[in-house]
Write an enzyme that holds these catalytic residues in place. Structure first.
Site, mmCIF file in Angstrom:
data_model
loop_
_atom_site.group_PDB
_atom_site.id
_atom_site.type_symbol
_atom_site.label_atom_id
_atom_site.label_comp_id
_atom_site.label_asym_id
_atom_site.label_seq_id
_atom_site.Cartn_x
_atom_site.Cartn_y
_atom_site.Cartn_z
ATOM 1 C CD GLU A 87 -2.024 16.295 6.295
ATOM 2 O OE1 GLU A 87 -1.543 15.551 5.178
ATOM 3 O OE2 GLU A 87 -1.516 16.924 7.016
ATOM 4 C CE LYS B 251 -0.357 5.725 4.880
ATOM 5 N NZ LYS B 251 -0.313 5.221 3.504
ATOM 6 C CG ASP C 85 -3.003 3.436 -1.992
ATOM 7 O OD1 ASP C 85 -1.679 3.278 -2.072
ATOM 8 O OD2 ASP C 85 -3.650 2.270 -2.255
ATOM 9 C CE1 TYR D 162 3.180 13.749 2.057
ATOM 10 C CE2 TYR D 162 1.129 13.511 0.645
ATOM 11 C CZ TYR D 162 2.543 12.923 1.186
ATOM 12 O OH TYR D 162 3.151 12.114 0.785
ATOM 13 C CE LYS E 267 -2.361 1.161 5.430
ATOM 14 N NZ LYS E 267 -1.198 0.494 4.909
ATOM 15 C CB CYS F 141 -8.454 -35.786 -12.427
ATOM 16 S SG CYS F 141 -7.726 -34.382 -13.334
ATOM 17 C CB CYS G 292 -6.492 -37.192 -16.888
ATOM 18 S SG CYS G 292 -6.425 -37.519 -14.983
ATOM 19 C CB CYS H 53 -4.468 -35.300 -10.677
ATOM 20 S SG CYS H 53 -4.410 -36.112 -12.089
ATOM 21 C CB CYS I 196 -3.354 -35.625 -15.556
ATOM 22 S SG CYS I 196 -4.750 -33.926 -15.485
HETATM 23 S S1 IVH Z 1 3.018 12.749 5.840
HETATM 24 C C1 IVH Z 1 7.301 12.470 7.521
HETATM 25 N N1 IVH Z 1 0.641 12.787 4.639
HETATM 26 O O1 IVH Z 1 2.174 7.597 3.180
HETATM 27 C C2 IVH Z 1 5.850 11.933 7.221
HETATM 28 N N2 IVH Z 1 2.041 10.930 4.063
HETATM 29 O O2 IVH Z 1 3.105 5.273 4.483
HETATM 30 C C3 IVH Z 1 5.771 12.224 5.687
HETATM 31 N N3 IVH Z 1 0.934 9.601 2.358
HETATM 32 O O3 IVH Z 1 5.541 7.937 2.375
HETATM 33 C C4 IVH Z 1 4.269 11.695 5.157
HETATM 34 N N4 IVH Z 1 -1.044 10.608 2.319
HETATM 35 O O4 IVH Z 1 3.860 8.564 0.548
HETATM 36 C C5 IVH Z 1 1.724 11.964 4.493
HETATM 37 N N5 IVH Z 1 -1.550 13.113 3.938
HETATM 38 C C6 IVH Z 1 -0.296 12.164 4.050
HETATM 39 C C7 IVH Z 1 -0.181 11.260 3.136
HETATM 40 C C8 IVH Z 1 1.069 10.650 3.264
HETATM 41 C C9 IVH Z 1 -0.440 9.525 1.873
HETATM 42 C C10 IVH Z 1 2.054 8.341 2.112
HETATM 43 C C11 IVH Z 1 3.387 8.926 1.801
HETATM 44 C C12 IVH Z 1 4.235 8.118 2.857
HETATM 45 C C13 IVH Z 1 3.369 7.104 3.225
HETATM 46 C C14 IVH Z 1 3.702 6.343 4.193
#
Ligand code: IVH
Length: 679
Positions: free
Chosen positions: A116, A118, A120, A226, A315, A409, A412, A427, A432
């Site tokens: 999935e 991630k 932000d 999710y 990441k 500087c 000054c 400086c 100054c």
């Molecule tokens: S699963 C027990 N799935 O990332 C696991 N988290 O760094 C629960 N996050 O606290 C998280 N996208 O806020 C999961 N597709 C995704 C996510 C996701 C973003 C966030 C979530 C979590 C944080 C951890």
């Protein structure tokens, strides 16, 4: 539209405006509307609420006396903990995780993995009972979050009622601000002459954690779910696929970019492919989450106290982009340190627009061999300070020349000094103008005297016009002087009035803040608070001998000597006298003395960013010390609690977990400050 609808709209509009003006007023460097206009808005809102009590809510600005109420969000205990995720910083780490998983489940042939994106944003848990949205909470510390039900109800993606839902259904996911929404919000800010929001994530977090849900409603937040939390009743869910199908069938928003693989190579390909197209979606992503697809296997693998073993966050590496280095300039700090920095052709990288990047010192510029005119690589990850990686030599023009560190500087014109063995250049002229200006700006900054409206430009004019030579002179400024200085270039009388009253208010700031503002070398916010509480007034501090200062638990000889040196200086003593003559508080206020010492002898460590909390990190440390506690930088077995913000250091978290030290979030920290106890 009938009269009732228009009342409702007007109330929403007025509340949003009032909250925005409150923010502008309490924030820094933001112009605000004249008081009369603000008062009129509040009056009109109160009139409508009186006529239409059905529109009155506890969160309305009319119901708040002064600033925000102390308890904004009620704590919510999560039935099933909201866990974090372990990170894999590269494909190798992802592979090691995969090997551990294979070993753990003992059957390499039946290891389905789901990938999935991630997102932000901000994790929330939303609870439905008999299909009715009854509660929504932030993750908080994983065990206890904050009740944001009203705010969550304003998000269009999230249904208030779902038909055919299990008896109890907790849906977990990420609230986020689409990039398009972020950009249009910033366009509005620009049009209103208000400061821009830094990035979509922080804006989403700040928008959700609003006292007034009408502000949240205006921010166009969205949601991807999710995960399930507590579920009672409903169909049996055995896999990730079942989970998503259930969520989709109930009308909940599920992100389409989900893929299931049995071959690990495919997982790697998915990660790499999203790494290169990470900017395609209209929402920010910072990685890929890889999870075991089968829920029974998840159960068998279990979790550590912090994160499940069955999932990992791959990441994305810090982002790198190329742009032109227009010039190298230097800035002069209040201690006289000269810092070179790169002026860049602005570029969007790592979630925000970067126009400048520090080059630290002379050697760094030489080692990186960056020159004006070069195309350089900029690296930035999240909230981290942008870094110049190096030049692209293939693009360098033949007539480019190395940059030469200035000999004098720029402010000054006095010769700059660099001592052997020191990477920094200084400086050393204490008069100054640039040093004076940065010293005054520091004094006025939020963590010190918090003088709203005293921005860099105003400080420069004050120093250039000779109206202010040091921070002591600020309190002697008259309205007519400010008028002469400011009205000519901004023709805004309100600004002058606001600045004059901000300076007035600053006269009453706590003694600890005054000490911070003086910029005494080595004296950080915690030490300043300790010194203020021990000596109680500035005269005792001015007179104190190093051995008296050192006798304070938590203060060492370096700080003690630095304080002594500072007040041995006649100019600094003169500043204190200017404060005295101009009515600046030089002792502890009554309410500071009366503060219950609920943390006496307790050591509370603060880590991570407290962005969006009810206080800044420095304020958090000062609040601990002001209640008799200690706020050291590291966790040990004598630590009473670890206060954790976002992006907290993993090593501190691990150590606290190993030592069994309670980890607390915002709501619990508030409780801790009030009572000295953990909830
Ligand atoms: S699963 C027990 N799935 O990332 C696991 N988290 O760094 C629960 N996050 O606290 C998280 N996208 O806020 C999961 N597709 C995704 C996510 C996701 C973003 C966030 C979530 C979590 C944080 C951890």
């Amino acid at each position: 539209m009938n009269a009732f609808d228009s009342d409702q709209d007007r109330v929403v509009h007025l509340r949003a405006q009032i909250v925005i003006h409150n923010e502008a007023y309490h924030g820094r460097d933001e112009p605000t509307v004249p008081d009369a206009v603000y008062d009129q808005m509040v009056r009109e809102l109160a009139e409508i609420e009186e006529r239409r009590p059905d529109l009155l809510t506890a969160e309305s600005p009319t119901q708040m006396v002064g600033s925000a109420p102390s308890e904004i969000f009620a704590p919510v205990e999560h039935k099933a903990p909201m866990m974090s995720l372990d990170n894999a910083m590269d494909l190798q780490e992802l592979q090691s995780w995969h090997e551990r998983v294979l070993k753990g489940i003992g059957d390499p042939d039946s290891c389905g993995l789901v990938c999935e994106l991630k997102f932000d944003g901000l994790a929330v848990s939303i609870r439905y009972e008999d299909g009715e949205l009854v509660q929504a909470a932030t993750r908080g510390n994983g065990r206890v979050g904050e009740d944001v039900t009203h705010n969550i109800r304003t998000i269009k993606d999230i249904p208030h009622r779902i038909s055919g839902a299990p008896e109890v259904l907790e849906v977990r996911g990420e609230v986020y601000l689409p990039i398009s929404g972020f950009e249009s919000l910033n366009k509005e800010q620009l049009a209103k002459g208000q400061p821009l929001f830094a990035n979509p994530r922080n804006t989403a977090a700040g928008s959700l954690r609003q006292k007034d849900a009408t502000v949240t409603a205006n921010r166009k937040l969205a949601f991807w779910c999710y995960q399930l939390g507590e579920v009672i009743g409903g169909p049996r869910v055995k896999s990730s696929k079942d989970t998503f199908e259930l969520l989709k069938s109930l009308g909940l928003p599920v992100n389409p970019e989900v893929a299931e693989f049995s071959d690990f190579k495919e997982v790697e390909r998915f990660c790499e492919s999203w790494m290169s197209k990470r900017h395609e979606p209209d929402y920010e992503i910072d990685g890929v989450v890889v999870k075991l697809a089968d829920l029974a296997q998840r159960e068998a693998l279990g979790s550590t106290s912090r994160a499940p073993r069955w999932a990992i966050a791959f990441k994305f590496p810090p982002e790198e982009k190329s742009t032109r280095l227009i010039a190298i300039d230097v800035s002069i700090g209040r201690t006289g340190r000269v810092t070179p920095f790169a002026v860049l052709d602005p570029i969007f990288v790592g979630g925000s627009t970067v126009g400048m990047a520090t080059l630290h010192n002379e050697d760094q510029v030489a080692n990186k061999d960056v020159r004006p005119g070069d195309i350089v690589v900029i690296r930035k990850a999240g909230d981290v300070i942008p870094e110049v990686v190096g030049p692209n030599l293939a693009d360098r023009s033949a007539d480019s020349k190395p940059w030469v560190f200035p000999k004098v500087c720029p402010s000054c014109q006095m010769p700059l000094e660099r001592l052997s063995g020191d990477a920094n250049t200084y400086c050393v002229n204490r008069r100054c103008p640039a040093r004076i200006e940065t010293g005054i700006s520091y004094f006025a900054s939020r963590n010190a005297m918090d003088i709203e409206g005293l921005g860099e430009r105003t400080v420069r004019s004050l120093v250039e016009q000779g109206m202010v030579n040091d921070v002591g002179d600020l309190f002697a400024l008259t309205k007519s002087q400010l008028m002469k200085l400011l009205v000519s270039d901004s023709s805004n009388e309100t600004l002058v009035n606001n600045l004059a009253s901000a300076i007035d208010e600053a006269r009453e700031r706590p003694l600890g803040n005054l000490l911070i503002g003086l910029g005494i070398e080595h004296l950080g916010p915690t030490a300043a608070e300790l010194v203020a509480r021990q000596f109680r007034n500035i005269d005792n501090i001015v007179r104190a001998e190093p051995r008296d200062i050192e006798s304070i638990d938590g203060i060492g000889p370096v700080i003690a000597q630095s304080l002594r040196d500072f007040f041995d200086d006649a100019d600094n003593k003169a500043i204190v006298e200017k404060f005295r003559v101009n009515g600046v508080r030089l002792d502890l206020a009554d309410d500071e003395m009366d503060l219950p010492q609920v943390l006496n002898g307790r050591s509370v460590v603060v880590t991570g960013s407290l962005d969006g909390w009810f206080l800044t990190r420095d304020e958090a440390k000062k609040s601990i010390v002001a209640r008799g506690g200690k706020a050291p930088g590291s966790v040990s077995k004598s630590t009473y609690a670890l206060v954790v913000g976002s992006e907290a250091g993993q090593s501190k978290l691990d150590k606290a977990t190993d030592l069994g030290i309670p980890i607390v979030g915002e709501a619990e920290f508030r409780h801790l400050l009030e009572t000295g106890e953990l909830s």
